[in-house]
Design a protein around this motif. Structure first.
Motif, mmCIF file in Angstrom:
data_model
loop_
_atom_site.group_PDB
_atom_site.id
_atom_site.type_symbol
_atom_site.label_atom_id
_atom_site.label_comp_id
_atom_site.label_asym_id
_atom_site.label_seq_id
_atom_site.Cartn_x
_atom_site.Cartn_y
_atom_site.Cartn_z
ATOM 1 N N UNK B 174 -57.064 138.537 -23.849
ATOM 2 C CA UNK B 174 -57.519 138.153 -25.172
ATOM 3 C C UNK B 174 -56.484 137.246 -25.790
ATOM 4 N N UNK B 176 -55.996 136.709 -28.901
ATOM 5 C CA UNK B 176 -55.385 137.219 -30.135
ATOM 6 C C UNK B 176 -55.086 138.711 -30.044
ATOM 7 N N UNK B 177 -55.378 139.278 -28.891
ATOM 8 C CA UNK B 177 -55.350 140.741 -28.749
ATOM 9 C C UNK B 177 -54.073 141.410 -29.225
ATOM 10 N N UNK B 178 -52.948 140.958 -28.694
ATOM 11 C CA UNK B 178 -51.716 141.679 -29.003
ATOM 12 C C UNK B 178 -51.314 141.536 -30.463
ATOM 13 N N UNK B 179 -51.564 140.323 -30.995
ATOM 14 C CA UNK B 179 -51.254 140.128 -32.421
ATOM 15 C C UNK B 179 -52.120 141.060 -33.255
ATOM 16 N N UNK B 180 -53.382 141.158 -32.894
ATOM 17 C CA UNK B 180 -54.316 142.022 -33.610
ATOM 18 C C UNK B 180 -53.879 143.492 -33.482
#
Lengths: 375, 880
Positions: B174, B176-180
């Motif tokens: 993803x 943006x996954x880790x930021x999210x």
């Protein structure tokens, strides 16, 4: 000469509206005093012979001294007689808001609290037959004594009572404090002024509920009025004219979102609300994420405009579309999470799933708007 | 990637060019002793790739003592079939040329960067390259003694590895996954504690606020309920008070009380009467009893006279008896007196006879004794005279022994002196004619004589003249003087002793001694005759003589002996008879005396009895007595009848009293009195309570409790809404976070799967049946394998150094496989990489390496050629 009376009831002075935010609640608390001031003004304007209040003047026995004083101050605008009747909220108990008001010396001479069931002649113009509540709840008809009450010859007989007229009002009304439906006839009353029902309601030609002068609930129909009663002479049917007294419009709206135009309806409805509206707004049905965002925006904007707004979207189901997901860049495992939350809305934890979905959407929105920090 | 040729020059240990060629595609084993330059070769390869040719921090590459040398490395290798030649010169003549596929395509920094991206490493901004920058080669090219240190090497290579893996699994990641995930976690942890998930921050505060408000409302509700209760109580109290004021219940009770009191008073009156009647009856009873007693006493008088008369009779008969007794005993007494007198006379006679014979005998004895004493006295006196004479003579003859001794000594000395004088003196011999004499010194001498002349001596011859003789000799004078002295002394003593000469003196001394012993013998005789002396004997004798004469006188005075004396009894008998008679007399006298006393008493009794009789008769004869009897009888009758009346009255009252119960009446009075008081008190109290209640309500009413509660409820509503919102938000965030983590973990698992596959392949050669987990950062995590005590599980870092070393190599081989699958160049360099490995494991590791060498070029540097002999390749020496 025509006898003119202003009939009001259920002022519920001192009522606090716990379902609203503090500033809204304070404004609604104030509004009840203002309604009394408007009644005084109407009494002057229509040159009435007396103002009758059919019970529940106060919302509770132990309101503060300040509230008591403020009420009587609010009545100053009209110097004619005010005939007050204790209702179930302010019953004339051994110790009551009335005895306290009396001790405080707050009751002006033109105000006549009727704490005992006995005939009183007001200004030689009419005889009032009060049926005050002397207990919190009574299961007998307090107006029974009217039939045998002797009043001065030639003066109109005006009944003043607080309770539920039997067999007329909806069943869910409290069955305590019953009043016989034909009391006006059997007791040869020229007019029976009633309180307890918060909307204005005609029972028969001579029997009316005035309703509260300032609306205090979403379900009160025809509230926020007082009745101007004119009695032309003996045996004449009284002429009853509702006068508008309320300020705030209590509105309740349920909208089910099914087709895209439903959302427009909802947004139009919200856009239409104005400053003196007190609104309960419920939405149900299904929405995509962008629809949800628009709805939330509409609600927030209306909330800033109206007196008070209670928004309930508990039954609204969110259905993110492909476009939503695309727009949010919900790829990879985030996309999987989004999908799972959407599915969970049909499960036992639907509300949690919906909340999580909204939060996720908002966060993704925020991330997308920020400059990319992708490495 | 395959190394083909390596040439180094001026590089550390190798000053001269060293070229190694003919690298095999698979395993290449370089065996050499320590310090032979194995590590230098490995380092040359690293320097060629990792160090910028322009770097100023690579001085250590120069050979010792060649400060201007240009360490040069030339490496030829192939990547995916394309030949590369890299030539790098450091420090001196810096250069970097990269020839790709036979054409010089890149040089300098561009060449270096191209290689870095190709092989997956980075250059430092400045300075020498450090492990962080070395990326994938840093992982696969194991420096001496670091094969067990895996975590850091993997971390430095992680980005490159992920990239590799990510490319193969692209669409699952993803953007943006880790930021999210981070954002959701932060938001969630603002509301819930990370571990326990309990409320914190605003959420906890909202809950607390809600609770506080609920508590406050509860308190207010209690107060309001209490207030309402008070209001109801006030209403109730007022109702009761008014009712009492109207009905006055205590008044009725007071009236009842009065009636009860009256009844009680009446009953008490009856009781008093009863008491009175009973007292009166008792009084009359006592009076009757007294009268009866009186009458009884009067009747007693007559009996008394009779009794007294009887008494007199009895006394008189008693007196008669006593008199008879006295008479009898007087007679007895007289007889006893006679008997006793007779006995006494006889005894006296016996005694007189006995006395006379005793006296007679005494006189005879005394006479004999006096005569004997007279003889002894005479003899004693004669003896005494002799003793005295002898003693006197002895005394007269006695010479003191000292005198005698002195005399003897002086006589001898005189004789000696005389002899000596004679010898020296002039001897004069005279032979004178008879009848003629001369005088010498005046002394007439005739016949024959001899004279010794010691001094001038004149011899006068009558008629002749005188002849003066003067003796010669020197001592003559002193001797003569001495002789004269001695003679004078002797003469003085003799004169004092009144003896003529020494012989006489001695004779006298002998005579004196003789007389003394004779006196002594006589004194002994005297002592036997008169032991106490003669005088005492004489006195004794005189006394005895006197006694004798007295005895004789007494005897003469005694009556003369009678003829009848011979009939008298013995003294003993006479004494016994006298004693018996006396005893009898005493006994009889005693009895008589007793009898007399009895008589006296009987007489007195009789007199008393007579007096009493007289008195009794006088009483009986008193004329007032009849009157008294009548009076007493009347009184008795009266008392009896009055007692009966009183008793009847008492019984009547008692009967009446039985119909009323006094104690019940008393209880009634008490009960009613108490009730009245209680009612009144209750009424008063209620009045007070009403006042209290009113003022209390006034105070509490002013507090505006319900308005306050409504206000609090409004606040509670707001607080509850906020708590609810936060609760929902927390639940949603928690849920969201969990979902994100789960999904991400699932993805990570999918990403790690190929690495896992390769790891498992090697692991199964080394530890059959073992399993290893790959952590998020792609480093080996917990390892599970069958052990002696069942399955064992532990983190990689907790393994033994040897095992970590083996696992380190196994993991690197797996990474290499992975990289190769992704089309990345791989080359493995093991510089003394298995030094901590035992023989068994080394055997397994050789299988592992042999297997890996089928896919990768592997350089093995070792200083233990013997240990690697069975690797399947020939070890190369560096010198070659």
């Amino acid at each position: 000469m025509t006898l003119r009376l202003l009939h009001s009831a259920d002022w519920q002075i001192g009522r606090v509206f716990s379902q609203f935010e503090p500033d809204d609640a304070a404004a609604l608390f104030e509004a009840r005093f203002q309604a009394v001031e408007r009644l005084a003004a109407l009494a002057v304007e229509h040159r009435v012979d007396a103002v009758l209040i059919a019970g529940d003047v106060f919302d509770a026995q132990t309101v503060s001294d300040k509230t008591i004083r403020r009420l009587f101050n609010a009545m100053q605008g009209y110097v004619g007689p005010w005939v007050l009747l204790p209702g179930n909220h302010d019953a004339a108990l051994a110790e009551s808001v009335w005895t306290r008001a009396h001790r405080l010396g707050a009751i002006p001479s033109n105000v006549l609290p009727c704490l005992r069931p006995e005939v009183r002649v007001v200004g030689d113009r009419f005889a009032v037959l009060p049926a005050p509540l002397v207990q919190r709840h009574t299961y007998g008809d307090l107006t029974d004594w009217y039939a045998n009450a002797v009043t001065p010859e030639g003066l109109p007989r005006i009944g003043l009572a607080h309770g539920a007229v039997q067999g007329v009002l909806p069943d869910d009304i409290d069955s305590a404090n019953p009043i016989a439906a034909d009391r006006a006839v059997t007791a040869r009353l020229d007019y029976l002024a009633l309180g307890d029902w918060h909307g204005s309601k005609r029972i028969d030609d001579r029997t009316w509920y005035a309703g509260t002068p300032e609306t205090d609930r979403f379900k009160a129909n025809d509230s926020g009025q007082a009745l101007l009663v004119s009695l032309a002479g003996a045996d004449a049917t009284p002429e009853v004219q509702p006068l508008h007294t309320g300020r705030y419009r209590w509105q309740q709206r349920d909208i089910r979102l099914a087709v895209p135009t439903d959302l427009d309806t909802a947004l139009d409805t919200l856009a239409a609300y104005a400053g003196d509206d007190v609104v309960q707004f419920r939405v149900s049905g299904t929405s995509d994420l962008s629809g949800q965002r628009r709805l939330q925006h509409g609600v927030d904007s209306a909330r800033a405009r109206v007196r008070a707004l209670v928004y309930d979207a508990q039954d609204l189901r969110l259905e993110p579309t492909e476009e939503d997901i695309e727009a949010l860049h919900a790829d990879g495992y985030v996309g999987e999470v989004l999908q799972q939350l959407r599915d969970e809305q049909s499960g036992p934890e639907a509300e949690r799933a919906r909340d999580a979905l909204v939060i996720l959407a908002r966060m993704l929105d925020d991330l997308a708007e920020r400059p990319s920090v992708k490495t | 990637m395959k190394l083909r040729r390596l040439r180094i020059e001026h590089f550390k240990r190798f000053r001269d060019p060293l070229t190694i060629e003919g690298f095999a595609d698979g395993l290449n084993l370089f065996a050499a002793p320590n310090e032979a330059g194995k590590s230098t070769i490995a380092e040359a390869i690293r320097a060629a790739f990792f160090e910028r040719h322009r770097s100023g921090s690579v001085d250590h590459l120069r050979p010792w003592g060649e400060p201007s040398a240009t360490p040069t490395v030339e490496v030829e290798f192939e990547i995916a079939g394309t030949p590369y030649r890299l030539t790098k010169g450091f420090l001196g003549r810096k250069r970097c040329d990269l020839v790709i596929d036979g054409r010089q395509t890149l040089d300098g920094v561009a060449a270096e960067d191209h290689l870095a991206s190709l092989l997956g490493f980075r250059f430092p901004g400045k300075g020498a390259s450090t492990p962080e920058h070395m990326g994938i080669p840093g992982l696969l090219w194991i420096r001496q003694g670091t094969s067990h240190e895996l975590a850091d090497a993997v971390a430095h290579a992680a980005d490159h590895l992920r990239q590799v893996l990510g490319e193969s699994l692209g669409d699952l990641t993803s953007s943006t996954g880790d930021a999210l995930l981070h954002q959701v976690e932060t938001a969630r942890n603002e509301l819930l504690t990370p571990v326990g998930g309990s409320p914190r921050g605003d959420y906890a505060a909202a809950l607390k606020h809600q609770e506080e408000l609920a508590d406050a409302i509860q308190t207010l509700t209690r107060d309001i309920d209490a207030y309402r209760h008070s209001v109801d109580r006030l209403a109730g109290l007022r109702l009761e008070h008014e009712r009492d004021e109207r009905t006055r219940p205590w008044a009725a009770i007071r009236q009842d009380l009065q009636h009860a009191q009256e009844r009680l008073d009446r009953a008490r009156g009856l009781e008093a009467s009863l008491q009175e009647s009973q007292t009166e009856a008792e009084r009359w009873r006592l009076q009757a009893s007294a009268a009866r007693t009186h009458l009884d006493a009067l009747a007693h008088d007559e009996e008394a006279v009779a009794k007294r008369a009887q008494g007199v009779e009895a006394a008189e008969s008693a007196m008669t008896v006593a008199q008879a007794e006295v008479d009898r005993w007087e007679q007895q007494h007289r007889h006893a007196v006679d008997t006793e007198a007779q006995a006494r006379r006889t005894l006296e006679q016996v005694r007189a006879v006995a006395a006379r014979s005793a006296q007679l005998r005494s006189a005879e004895d005394l006479d004999a004794s006096v005569r004997k004493q007279g003889d002894a006295l005479e003899k004693a006196r004669a003896e005494k005279t002799r003793v005295d004479q002898l003693e006197a003579e002895a005394a007269r003859l006695a010479i003191a022994p000292a005198d005698l001794k002195t005399l003897k000594q002086l006589s001898e000395q005189l004789r000696d002196v005389s002899v000596r004088l004679e010898t020296v003196a002039t001897s004069l011999t005279f032979d004178l004619v008879d009848g003629k004499s001369v005088r010498a010194d005046g002394e007439s001498v005739s016949g024959q004589a001899r004279r010794t002349v010691v001094r001038r001596t004149e011899i006068e011859i009558d008629g002749v003249g005188r002849i003066l003789v003067t003796p010669g000799g020197a001592d003559l004078d002193s001797l003569a003087a001495r002789r004269d002295g001695l003679s004078a002394e002797v003469a003085a003593i003799l004169e004092r002793l009144a003896v003529a000469n020494l012989a006489e003196a001695e004779e006298r001394a002998r005579l004196s001694t003789q007389r003394s012993s004779e006196a002594q013998a006589s004194r002994k005789v005297l002592d036997t005759l008169a032991p106490d002396g003669v005088e005492a004997l004489a006195t004794e004798h005189a006394q005895a003589s006197q006694r004798l004469s007295a005895t004789r006188t007494a005897l003469a005075q005694l009556p003369p002996a009678a003829d009848s004396d011979g009939d008298l009894p013995t003294l003993d008998r006479a004494e016994a008879a006298a004693a018996e008679a006396r005893s009898t007399l005493e006994s009889v006298a005693q009895t008589l005396s007793t009898a007399r006393v009895a008589l006296g008493r009987a007489q007195s009794d009789r007199a008393n009895a007579l007096q009493e009789l007289d008195a009794a008769r006088r009483t009986l004869d008193d004329p007032k007595r009849a009157e008294r009897v009548d009076t007493a009888r009347t009184s008795l009758q009266d008392a009896i009848s009055k007692e009966a009346i009183a008793r009847q009255s008492a019984e009547a009252i008692q009967v009446e009293l039985q119909t009323v119960n006094v104690s019940l009446l008393q209880q009634d009075v008490r009960r009613l009195a108490d009730s009245a008081v209680q009612q009144e008190e209750a009424h008063r109290q209620r009045a007070g309570e009403i006042l209290r209640c009113e003022s209390e309500l006034a105070v509490h009413g002013a507090l505006g409790l319900e308005e306050k509660r409504a206000e609090q409820e409004r606040e509670l509503g707001a607080a509850s809404r906020r708590a609810e919102e936060l609760s929902r938000r927390a639940a949603a965030l928690d849920h969201l976070l969990r979902l994100l983590q789960e999904k991400r973990a699932a993805l990570a698992r999918r990403l790690r799967a190929p690495l896992q596959r390769h790891l498992d392949r090697y692991l199964n050669i080394l530890f059959p049946g073992a399993r290893i987990e790959v952590a998020d950062d792609l480093s080996p995590g917990a390892i599970t394998r069958p052990g002696p005590r069942g399955t064992e599980s532990g983190e990689f870092e907790a393994l033994s150094l040897g095992t970590r070393e083996q696992m380190g190599i196994v993991a690197r081989l797996a990474y290499a496989d992975l990289l190769q699958e992704a089309g990345k160049p791989t080359l493995l360099i093991l510089d003394d990489a298995l030094v901590n490995t035992d023989e068994d494991r080394l055997g397994q590791m050789k299988r592992v390496l042999y297997d890996a060498a089928a896919r990768h070029q592997v350089m093995i540097f070792t200083c233990h050629p013997a240990a690697w002999r069975d690797l399947g390749v020939v070890a190369r020496s560096l010198s070659g």
